[in-house]
Design an enzyme around this catalytic site. Structure first.
Site, PDB file in Angstrom:
ATOM      1  N   ASP A 154     -30.671   2.177  -5.776  1.00  0.00           N
ATOM      2  CA  ASP A 154     -29.931   3.404  -5.473  1.00  0.00           C
ATOM      3  C   ASP A 154     -28.716   3.040  -4.629  1.00  0.00           C
ATOM      4  O   ASP A 154     -28.635   3.360  -3.445  1.00  0.00           O
ATOM      5  CB  ASP A 154     -30.827   4.403  -4.738  1.00  0.00           C
ATOM      6  CG  ASP A 154     -30.121   5.727  -4.454  1.00  0.00           C
ATOM      7  OD1 ASP A 154     -29.053   5.976  -5.057  1.00  0.00           O
ATOM      8  OD2 ASP A 154     -30.634   6.503  -3.636  1.00  0.00           O
ATOM      9  N   PHE A 180     -31.481  -0.684  -1.447  1.00  0.00           N
ATOM     10  CA  PHE A 180     -30.637   0.372  -0.878  1.00  0.00           C
ATOM     11  C   PHE A 180     -31.513   1.598  -0.600  1.00  0.00           C
ATOM     12  O   PHE A 180     -31.222   2.715  -1.019  1.00  0.00           O
ATOM     13  CB  PHE A 180     -29.480   0.748  -1.816  1.00  0.00           C
ATOM     14  CG  PHE A 180     -28.637  -0.414  -2.268  1.00  0.00           C
ATOM     15  CD1 PHE A 180     -27.586  -0.876  -1.476  1.00  0.00           C
ATOM     16  CD2 PHE A 180     -28.888  -1.043  -3.470  1.00  0.00           C
ATOM     17  CE1 PHE A 180     -26.798  -1.939  -1.886  1.00  0.00           C
ATOM     18  CE2 PHE A 180     -28.110  -2.113  -3.899  1.00  0.00           C
ATOM     19  CZ  PHE A 180     -27.062  -2.557  -3.095  1.00  0.00           C
ATOM     20  N   GLN A 222     -29.852  13.166   0.393  1.00  0.00           N
ATOM     21  CA  GLN A 222     -29.414  13.825  -0.830  1.00  0.00           C
ATOM     22  C   GLN A 222     -28.913  15.229  -0.498  1.00  0.00           C
ATOM     23  O   GLN A 222     -29.430  15.900   0.383  1.00  0.00           O
ATOM     24  CB  GLN A 222     -30.551  13.887  -1.857  1.00  0.00           C
ATOM     25  CG  GLN A 222     -31.017  12.534  -2.357  1.00  0.00           C
ATOM     26  CD  GLN A 222     -29.989  11.835  -3.239  1.00  0.00           C
ATOM     27  OE1 GLN A 222     -29.064  12.442  -3.749  1.00  0.00           O
ATOM     28  NE2 GLN A 222     -30.156  10.523  -3.395  1.00  0.00           N
ATOM     29  N   CYS A 260     -14.669  23.059  -3.680  1.00  0.00           N
ATOM     30  CA  CYS A 260     -15.072  23.051  -5.089  1.00  0.00           C
ATOM     31  C   CYS A 260     -13.842  22.825  -5.961  1.00  0.00           C
ATOM     32  O   CYS A 260     -12.732  23.193  -5.587  1.00  0.00           O
ATOM     33  CB  CYS A 260     -15.729  24.374  -5.482  1.00  0.00           C
ATOM     34  SG  CYS A 260     -17.267  24.740  -4.601  1.00  0.00           S
ATOM     35  N   CYS A 283     -19.284  31.400   1.502  1.00  0.00           N
ATOM     36  CA  CYS A 283     -19.385  30.226   0.642  1.00  0.00           C
ATOM     37  C   CYS A 283     -20.566  30.350  -0.319  1.00  0.00           C
ATOM     38  O   CYS A 283     -21.672  30.729   0.082  1.00  0.00           O
ATOM     39  CB  CYS A 283     -19.543  28.979   1.506  1.00  0.00           C
ATOM     40  SG  CYS A 283     -19.754  27.438   0.589  1.00  0.00           S
ATOM     41  N   CYS A 291     -24.542   7.372  -8.240  1.00  0.00           N
ATOM     42  CA  CYS A 291     -23.602   8.476  -7.994  1.00  0.00           C
ATOM     43  C   CYS A 291     -22.244   8.175  -8.608  1.00  0.00           C
ATOM     44  O   CYS A 291     -21.266   8.872  -8.339  1.00  0.00           O
ATOM     45  CB  CYS A 291     -23.472   8.750  -6.498  1.00  0.00           C
ATOM     46  SG  CYS A 291     -22.903   7.339  -5.525  1.00  0.00           S
ATOM     47  N   GLU A 318     -32.651  -2.454   2.958  1.00  0.00           N
ATOM     48  CA  GLU A 318     -31.510  -1.612   3.328  1.00  0.00           C
ATOM     49  C   GLU A 318     -30.673  -2.350   4.365  1.00  0.00           C
ATOM     50  O   GLU A 318     -31.202  -3.133   5.159  1.00  0.00           O
ATOM     51  CB  GLU A 318     -32.042  -0.288   3.900  1.00  0.00           C
ATOM     52  CG  GLU A 318     -31.063   0.568   4.671  1.00  0.00           C
ATOM     53  CD  GLU A 318     -29.899   1.043   3.834  1.00  0.00           C
ATOM     54  OE1 GLU A 318     -28.755   0.939   4.321  1.00  0.00           O
ATOM     55  OE2 GLU A 318     -30.113   1.508   2.700  1.00  0.00           O
ATOM     56  N   CYS A 374      -9.706  27.159  -0.745  1.00  0.00           N
ATOM     57  CA  CYS A 374     -10.649  26.147  -0.248  1.00  0.00           C
ATOM     58  C   CYS A 374     -10.664  24.936  -1.168  1.00  0.00           C
ATOM     59  O   CYS A 374     -10.560  25.068  -2.389  1.00  0.00           O
ATOM     60  CB  CYS A 374     -12.044  26.767  -0.158  1.00  0.00           C
ATOM     61  SG  CYS A 374     -13.338  25.617   0.340  1.00  0.00           S
ATOM     62  N   CYS A 423     -16.697  32.600  -5.991  1.00  0.00           N
ATOM     63  CA  CYS A 423     -16.470  32.585  -4.537  1.00  0.00           C
ATOM     64  C   CYS A 423     -15.066  33.084  -4.214  1.00  0.00           C
ATOM     65  O   CYS A 423     -14.080  32.623  -4.796  1.00  0.00           O
ATOM     66  CB  CYS A 423     -16.659  31.172  -3.995  1.00  0.00           C
ATOM     67  SG  CYS A 423     -16.422  31.046  -2.210  1.00  0.00           S
TER      68      CYS A 423
END
Length: 409
Positions: free
Chosen positions: A337, A269, A242, A68, A142, A363, A289, A65, A59
């Site tokens: 999750d 969750f 997601q 990333c 991008c 995550c 949740e 930027c 990129c």
């Protein structure tokens, strides 16, 4: 004064680290680099001896930027590094597991992004913040976002003209949906009659599915539908989703495999039903949740979809009021999750419940490993871990895993 250092490893944020520790962003292990040392941070970095894994960033915005962190590294290197992050987290808890080959989402597949937009003397500036900076870099080419999102930057700029301030940047979250572009704005001017009217007109002019302003829906021309399995769901403004459809599908396949054969599943969750609704094609699901709006969207999606088994919902803060063992005993599989903090309190109760199968989507490898240790100590076996990289070129790593009660293996 310029100094020279040898990079020995990468940190969890993707920075190169030399002895000290000295942090050098966008460097790789084995590289000899020079620069100006400011505290523990190396600035004005020059790579004197590059790594064999160093590549030209795909990129053209990468240098300025901050979206990333790892475009300067080969795909093979990043894959190995992310697998090692998970493995190191497990080893720190004296755990071992079978790590499956990583699943990486393709370029230009991010369906959601938060764009920073600032009014300027000449108009507006929209893009991503630079690394540890308030400066905004425009991103017309991008390599991360779906092209439709990149094309929506003028929408973010138009909203800044209407309701932005010269004092700070708007945070404009753009999400692709089946109904069109779903836009949620934070940090704008307080709503009043004229601004609401102008924003409603902008929604129509730009063909937006929905526009919300600091959590309040201004206008909705079309339902911003997301499809979870066969169900169509309209998540609340800013509701969790997601990052890529590809990554979501990879996690879902892992969850399907982990819970295969279960007749009653509790989804903790659950969000708006990313996993609950596809699982309901084969099993009864109880979705829990903390945010009522997400569960309302899940419930409506279930009621509008034919062929699904029974889905019930429960609004509950699982950090303060985790489900207890006696509440879990009627389920033959548990799905977790949680957010990055993990689910320490809830996992303590799950460990006591001795349910036969647990699917865990995470995550954060570090908090996952902490929770995994609790389950293993309670008699569970960590069968496998599927690492999913849907945040391509970032330091972010996700995974799905299966635990079985040792007596049930």
């Amino acid at each position: 004064m310029t100094q020279q250092f040898t990079i020995t490893r990468l940190g969890h944020q993707g920075d190169g680290i030399a002895d000290g520790p000295i942090y050098a962003p966008r460097t790789l292990p084995g590289e000899i680099v020079s620069g100006t040392l400011v505290g523990q941070q190396l600035t004005d970095i020059r790579v004197e001896t590059p790594s064999e894994h160093r590549v030209k960033a795909p990129c053209r915005h990468y240098k300025s930027c901050g979206g990333c962190q790892l475009q300067h590294a080969s795909d093979a290197f990043v894959t190995d590094w992310k697998l090692q992050i998970v493995n190191n987290a497990l080893m720190a808890q004296s755990l071992e597991a079978s790590l499956r080959p990583i699943h990486t989402s393709p370029e230009q597949s991010r369906r959601r992004a938060t764009i920073a937009v600032r009014r300027t003397k000449k108009g507006t500036l929209a893009g991503f913040h630079g690394r540890a900076s308030d400066a905004i870099t425009e991103i017309p080419d991008c390599r991360l976002l779906e092209p439709e999102l990149i094309a929506a930057n003028p929408v973010a700029e138009a909203l800044a003209v209407l309701g932005g301030s010269r004092k700070g940047a708007l945070a404009v979250t753009l999400t692709l949906s089946e109904g069109g572009l779903d836009v949620a704005v934070k940090g704008g001017k307080p709503l009043d009659g004229p601004l609401e009217l102008a924003l409603a007109q902008a929604t129509e002019k730009h063909g937006l599915a929905r526009l919300s302003w600091d959590g309040e829906v201004i206008a909705m021309q079309h339902a911003p539908v997301q499809r979870f399995g066969t169900a169509s769901v309209t998540p609340p403004p800013g509701g969790f989703l997601q990052a890529t459809k590809d990554g979501e599908q990879a996690l879902l396949q892992a969850v399907f495999e982990a819970t295969h054969g279960a007749k009653r599943i509790v989804d903790l969750f659950s969000g708006s039903g990313t996993f609950s609704l596809p699982l309901a094609e084969n099993a009864e699901v109880h979705a829990v949740e903390g945010e009522a709006a997400m569960l309302q969207a899940l419930d409506q999606g279930w009621r509008r979809t034919q062929g699904l088994k029974r889905v019930t919902t429960e609004v509950r803060d699982l950090f303060r009021r985790p489900l207890m063992p006696d509440e879990l005993k009627s389920f033959d599989a548990i799905l977790l999750d949680p957010p990055r903090a993990g689910a320490e309190a809830q996992v303590d109760e799950i460990a006591q419940s001795q349910r036969p199968v647990i699917a865990y989507v995470s995550c954060s490898p570090v908090t996952f490993a902490r929770d995994a240790k609790t389950l293993v100590n309670a008699g569970y076996t960590l069968e496998w871990v599927q690492v999913v990289d849907q945040f391509r070129w970032s330091s972010h790593t996700e995974l799905a895993a299966r635990f079985v009660l040792s007596a049930a293996t």
